[in-house]
Scaffold this active site. Structure first.
Site, PDB file in Angstrom:
ATOM      1  CD  GLU A 156       2.874   0.292   1.089  1.00  0.00           C
ATOM      2  OE1 GLU A 156       3.047   1.013   0.203  1.00  0.00           O
ATOM      3  OE2 GLU A 156       3.344  -0.705   1.239  1.00  0.00           O
ATOM      4  CD  GLU A 204      10.738  -2.070   4.484  1.00  0.00           C
ATOM      5  OE1 GLU A 204      12.462  -1.676   4.009  1.00  0.00           O
ATOM      6  OE2 GLU A 204       9.863  -1.300   4.154  1.00  0.00           O
ATOM      7  CD  GLU A 218       3.887   5.350  -0.959  1.00  0.00           C
ATOM      8  OE1 GLU A 218       3.370   5.805  -1.357  1.00  0.00           O
ATOM      9  OE2 GLU A 218       2.926   4.393  -0.406  1.00  0.00           O
ATOM     10  CD  GLN A 252       0.970  -5.578  -1.043  1.00  0.00           C
ATOM     11  OE1 GLN A 252       0.829  -5.144  -0.003  1.00  0.00           O
ATOM     12  NE2 GLN A 252       1.579  -5.209  -2.207  1.00  0.00           N
ATOM     13  NE  ARG A 267       2.798  -4.469   3.610  1.00  0.00           N
ATOM     14  CZ  ARG A 267       3.437  -3.428   2.520  1.00  0.00           C
ATOM     15  NH1 ARG A 267       3.280  -3.860   1.420  1.00  0.00           N
ATOM     16  NH2 ARG A 267       4.257  -2.794   3.367  1.00  0.00           N
ATOM     17  CB  THR A 271      -4.580   6.188   0.597  1.00  0.00           C
ATOM     18  OG1 THR A 271      -4.538   4.995   0.243  1.00  0.00           O
ATOM     19  CG2 THR A 271      -3.248   6.718   0.388  1.00  0.00           C
ATOM     20  CE1 TYR A 316       2.781 -10.148  -6.512  1.00  0.00           C
ATOM     21  CE2 TYR A 316       2.542 -11.576  -5.303  1.00  0.00           C
ATOM     22  CZ  TYR A 316       3.070 -11.724  -5.043  1.00  0.00           C
ATOM     23  OH  TYR A 316       4.843 -11.947  -5.884  1.00  0.00           O
ATOM     24  CE1 TYR A 375       7.543  -1.500  -3.617  1.00  0.00           C
ATOM     25  CE2 TYR A 375       8.516  -2.757  -5.978  1.00  0.00           C
ATOM     26  CZ  TYR A 375       8.084  -2.293  -4.221  1.00  0.00           C
ATOM     27  OH  TYR A 375       8.776  -3.878  -3.688  1.00  0.00           O
ATOM     28  CG  HIS A 419       9.601  -1.212   0.393  1.00  0.00           C
ATOM     29  ND1 HIS A 419       8.902  -1.110   1.633  1.00  0.00           N
ATOM     30  CD2 HIS A 419       8.468  -1.060  -0.388  1.00  0.00           C
ATOM     31  CE1 HIS A 419       8.083  -1.613   1.340  1.00  0.00           C
ATOM     32  NE2 HIS A 419       7.904  -1.905   0.355  1.00  0.00           N
ATOM     33  CB  THR A 427       7.093   2.138   0.786  1.00  0.00           C
ATOM     34  OG1 THR A 427       6.136   1.352   0.917  1.00  0.00           O
ATOM     35  CG2 THR A 427       8.129   2.228   2.720  1.00  0.00           C
ATOM     36  CG  ASP A 463       1.177   3.910  -4.005  1.00  0.00           C
ATOM     37  OD1 ASP A 463       2.144   5.181  -4.074  1.00  0.00           O
ATOM     38  OD2 ASP A 463       1.316   3.052  -3.426  1.00  0.00           O
ATOM     39  CG  ASP A 512      -0.976   2.734  -0.473  1.00  0.00           C
ATOM     40  OD1 ASP A 512      -1.732   2.919  -0.709  1.00  0.00           O
ATOM     41  OD2 ASP A 512       0.140   2.408  -1.576  1.00  0.00           O
ATOM     42  NE  ARG A 531      10.924 -11.636  -7.098  1.00  0.00           N
ATOM     43  CZ  ARG A 531      10.105 -10.588  -6.520  1.00  0.00           C
ATOM     44  NH1 ARG A 531       9.146 -10.829  -6.487  1.00  0.00           N
ATOM     45  NH2 ARG A 531      10.540  -9.140  -6.142  1.00  0.00           N
ATOM     46  CE  LYS A 572      -0.282  -1.363  -1.686  1.00  0.00           C
ATOM     47  NZ  LYS A 572       1.016  -0.612  -0.887  1.00  0.00           N
TER      48      LYS A 572
END
Length: 473
Positions: free
Chosen positions: A226, A412, A228, A279, A276, A296, A283, A156, A161, A398, A154, A272, A170, A292
């Site tokens: 997600e 989001e 995708e 995760q 959250r 799927t 992660y 990114y 996103h 995503t 997978d 996917d 951040r 994850k």
């Protein structure tokens, strides 16, 4: 890159009349591949033996979507037609239950079979009488995952996103410095990949509650989807045959970007699912794991790159961004390496289902916004000698667009769960609830064709990718 040919002619019509509807996902210009069988109820109905309680299920086999029907290639292969000759040349076993054999053959074989299918399904085809009995109604069919998926990666690829998610964690440095230089990806789990219609239990795992000094174990509370694009690999890369290397598992020859798309069989939709809260705790430092690997979901039909050729578009980097390193760069990729595929996510809740309402749209965006192309994903994946095999699957990550309405996930849409958003029926959501079904759709469309203008291209659709959340065990 794939060039246009007679199969793309927007004036072509089929003797399968439903394929000529401008709103149908599967006109004769599409012809996607999948694996199917008739449902047991449909088998009983066709036999006129509804009193039987049990019936031996049919085997899964390869089919091609055309209008609201499926052309059964195993049945076609037994007819006295030119299409049967083409099928038997392309498929080592016309009764195969997965597409890996066809995937391994490469673009020339794929294109030749597509051309034979197109000619056999055209309104003036001489063999249409012999092929009518090879059709199965899509409404009577059930599907399986179309290939044996050996490995799943997978990526990114959406900078929109990645930036939005980065801002949640951040705010002062949302995008990590490697993002614009390297296609980021992680190795996923193949055992829980299912086809549209997949139902799964809400995942359970460790989370760290705010202010707590140790984690707890329990059901995920921030379950997300997600939106995708899935990429199925066709022909793999060659094994490394350097002198002294007689081990086929030692590695493979990197695929150069100029030929990367020759190793791609086609595209599908991919959801996917993501826990959250699990995760967020797990992660670092190695990335997603239990958040994850529980499910799927992919759509049943694989749309070939040849079918999508009319909807290629240029790929460009924004002014001021670093240009890709040489192994990820090529003029053809810049000129037409992106695809303008419309992507849509909708939600059906327990309440809306009880009321008989249609799924409610959450967002719509386009695959053309992806920061990295399909060819770049393939080239990067193999630069270190990684071997790709027929049936391997990539996820695009995503896909979100530049506006808030084009977000490809709930994290989001809800600003990290801080802002509930309203649904069309008055309900609200921040994340998925038990009983919710997420429905993904995708299509390419030329509005000039709908207006009757000369030229243009017919709508190419992907069908539906649906998955449903069940309560935690």
């Amino acid at each position: 890159m794939t060039t246009l040919n007679e199969t793309h002619d927007p004036q072509l019509e089929s003797w399968v009349m439903s394929a000529n509807d401008l709103d149908n996902d599967f006109p004769i210009q599409n012809l996607p591949f999948g694996v199917f069988r008739r449902r047991a109820s449909a088998v009983l109905a066709s036999r006129g033996d509804a009193s039987r309680e049990h019936v031996s299920r049919e085997y899964f086999r390869i089919g091609v979507a055309i209008g609201d029907r499926i052309l059964d290639l195993s049945s076609c292969a037994r007819t006295d037609t030119s299409l049967a000759v083409a099928i038997n040349e392309a498929l080592d076993d016309p009764r195969a239950s997965v597409l890996n054999g066809l995937m391994s053959k490469g673009p020339k074989v794929w294109s030749a079979l597509r051309l034979a299918l197109s000619r056999a399904l055209r309104s003036d085809a001489k063999d249409r009488g012999a092929l009518r009995d090879c059709l199965v109604a899509q409404a009577d069919a059930e599907h399986a995952v179309s290939a044996h998926i050996g490995d799943y990666t997978d990526f990114y690829t959406s900078i929109h996103h990645a930036t939005t998610i980065g801002k949640l964690f951040r705010p002062d440095n949302p995008l990590l410095p490697n993002y614009k230089w390297v296609p980021i990806g992680y190795h996923g789990r193949t055992s829980t990949i299912g086809v549209s219609g997949q139902c799964f239990h809400r995942p359970v795992g460790q989370t760290m509650p705010p202010g707590a000094d140790q984690p707890i174990v329990g059901p995920c509370k921030r379950l997300d989807y997600e939106l995708e694009v899935g990429v199925f690999i066709g022909r793999g890369n060659e094994a490394d045959n350097d002198p002294g290397n007689d081990d086929e598992h030692c590695g493979a020859v990197p695929i150069p970007i100029v030929s990367a798309e020759q190793h791609v069989f086609g595209l599908c939709l991919l959801n996917d699912w993501s826990a959250r809260d699990i995760q967020a705790w797990e992660y670092q430092p190695l990335g997603p794991f239990l958040s994850k690997n529980f499910a799927t979901t992919i759509s049943p039909w694989i749309v070939t790159l040849e079918a999508l050729a009319p909807f290629r578009t240029s790929w460009q980097r924004p002014d001021g961004d670093p240009q890709p390193l040489p192994y990820l760069d090529h003029a053809a990729v810049r000129d037409e390496g992106a695809f303008d595929i419309q992507l849509e996510a909708s939600l059906a809740t327990a309440k809306s289902n009880a009321a008989g309402d249609a799924a409610m749209r959450l967002s719509q965006t386009s695959f053309r916004h992806a920061y990295w192309t399909i060819a770049q994903m393939v080239a990067h994946h193999t630069i270190n000698g990684c071997r790709l095999r027929p049936g391997d699957l990539f996820g695009s990550g995503t896909e979100s667009g530049p506006t808030a309405e084009e977000a490809g996930s709930m994290i989001e849409l809800s600003n990290g769960g801080k802002t509930p958003f309203a649904l069309a029926n008055g309900e609200t959501r921040t994340f998925l609830e038990d009983g919710d079904s997420v429905v993904l759709r995708a299509w390419c469309e030329d509005r000039n064709v709908r207006r009757g203008a000369a030229g243009g291209s017919r709508r190419i659709g992907f069908g539906e990718c649906r998955g449903t959340v069940l309560p935690a065990r």
